[in-house]
Write a protein that holds these residues in place. Structure first.
Motif, short mmCIF file in Angstrom:
data_model
loop_
_atom_site.label_atom_id
_atom_site.label_comp_id
_atom_site.label_asym_id
_atom_site.label_seq_id
_atom_site.Cartn_x
_atom_site.Cartn_y
_atom_site.Cartn_z
N ARG A 167 0.75 -0.99 -0.02
CA ARG A 167 0.05 0.07 -0.09
C ARG A 167 0.98 1.19 -0.02
O ARG A 167 0.45 2.26 0.32
N ARG A 188 -2.32 -7.78 -6.66
CA ARG A 188 -3.58 -7.59 -6.26
C ARG A 188 -4.06 -9.34 -6.07
O ARG A 188 -3.39 -10.20 -6.53
N MET A 189 -5.02 -9.49 -5.02
CA MET A 189 -5.97 -10.73 -4.84
C MET A 189 -7.17 -10.55 -5.29
O MET A 189 -7.78 -9.80 -4.78
N ARG A 230 -10.88 -12.76 0.93
CA ARG A 230 -11.07 -11.35 1.06
C ARG A 230 -10.21 -10.29 0.41
O ARG A 230 -10.65 -9.30 0.35
N ARG A 246 -7.43 -8.39 -2.24
CA ARG A 246 -6.39 -7.48 -1.80
C ARG A 246 -6.30 -6.17 -2.87
O ARG A 246 -6.09 -6.73 -4.27
N GLU A 290 -5.11 -3.44 -5.54
CA GLU A 290 -3.85 -3.36 -6.49
C GLU A 290 -2.98 -2.12 -5.64
O GLU A 290 -3.39 -1.35 -4.95
N SER A 291 -1.69 -2.27 -5.76
CA SER A 291 -0.74 -1.45 -5.42
C SER A 291 -0.82 -0.29 -6.45
O SER A 291 -1.10 -0.40 -7.65
N ARG A 303 -4.99 -14.08 -8.40
CA ARG A 303 -3.91 -12.83 -9.04
C ARG A 303 -4.61 -12.24 -10.37
O ARG A 303 -4.97 -11.17 -10.32
#
Length: 328
Positions: free
Chosen positions: A202, A230-231, A235, A237, A239-240, A266
């Motif tokens: 992050r 990303r996931m 749950r 995640r 993206e950066s 992914r």
């Protein structure tokens, strides 16, 4: 039907379907037990019904062994649903290898040889072994000493499986300042380097962008792995954040392939970024990021996304022969 082979086939299908590791491990462990038995002892135990007296063999795996020994399709295998994995079409047929795979040396579940043999069976000519670097302790990242020890193991596997080739590589962590999580001296000895961000995902774009640019500029890096981190399952995640135009342009200018990561959770990069990297003239690596033999078959997911983005084999580095790949 070979009982050990039948057990491994079930393990492969469970892995490809994304089933829990403990379930897969039961079948692979039972296969190893069968490998250690003489044909006479195996036949005797099947006849006497004493397979479950052996450590590592339970009710389900004993049933598979018994069915296979009698030439029957194992009932357990017949119950398995086939994973809905796309075949990947012409792009998958053009792939000669996989640039991102893991073994039990870090957070994978199988020996190097088993990963290599499965890749052979899937039609590959080579794979790159890319276990994690030291800072990723949760994934049992390899210290410099363990990485050197692994070199000897890779050499043994290559001697046994020639002409198939395991390229000795690493998935090296991109540190906070863009440096790589392994010594230059060791990176120079490896065949192939994938660089990925695994921490501080992050981080603000104003810091993440120079971090990624520094890694891509390293002369040993060949692939930028799962660029957004990303996931998309569970749950999830996010993206950066980074300046994609700058990072992808740097990849193109430094001869670094952008990874199309095929793991179903992914599927990285997202399609909008994949289209952007295509438009900027990048090359790509369609990788399984496999942590188990059955997951090597996940490349079909990446091939579908590459085709959707308009990519042909000429811009996919895994379509190259071993000599072409090593020549860079």
């Amino acid at each position: 039907m070979n009982p050990a082979r039948a057990l491994r086939d079930i393990a492969f299908r469970l892995e490809r379907a994304g089933e829990p590791t403990y379930r897969v491990r039961a079948f692979r462990q039972a296969a190893a037990v069968v490998d250690g038995l003489s044909p006479e002892e195996l036949e005797s135990r099947v006849r006497a019904g004493t397979l479950q007296a052996l450590k590592g063999i339970g009710k389900a795996t004993a049933g598979v062994i018994e069915d296979a020994s009698h030439g029957r399709t194992p009932a357990y295998a017949a119950k398995l649903d086939e994973a809905d994995v796309p075949d990947g079409g012409p792009l998958r047929a053009a792939l000669r290898g996989d640039c991102h795979t893991h073994s039990e040396w870090s957070d994978g579940g199988s020996p190097i040889r088993e990963m290599a043999e499965t890749a052979q069976e899937l039609g590959h000519e080579w794979i790159v072994l890319t276990d994690h670097s030291p800072r990723l302790t949760v994934a049992r990242g390899l210290s410099a000493e363990r990485l050197r020890d692994q070199m000897a193991e890779v050499a043994r596997v290559n001697e046994e499986l020639a002409p198939f080739r395991v390229l000795h590589g690493i998935e090296v962590d991109i540190l906070d300042d863009g440096a790589l999580d392994q010594t230059e001296e060791l990176l120079a000895q490896l065949d192939f380097v994938v660089a990925s961000v695994h921490s501080k995902l992050r981080m603000p774009a104003r810091e993440m962008t120079p971090r990624m640019l520094a890694a891509v500029a390293n002369p040993y890096v060949r692939v930028l792995g799962h660029c957004t981190g990303r996931m998309v399952h569970g749950r999830g995640r996010p993206e950066s954040e980074f300046d994609a135009e700058k990072v992808f342009t740097a990849c193109r200018e430094n001869g670094v392939a952008v990874e199309i990561n095929s793991r179903p959770e992914r599927l990285d990069p997202p399609m909008r970024l994949l289209h952007q990297a295509v438009a900027l003239g990048c090359e790509f690596a369609i990788d399984s990021d496999a942590h188990a033999p059955g997951q090597l078959d996940w490349q079909g997911y990446g091939c579908v996304r590459a085709a959707e983005a308009g990519l042909g084999p000429d811009r996919i580095v895994n379509t190259r022969t071993l000599d072409e790949l090593l020549a860079g």
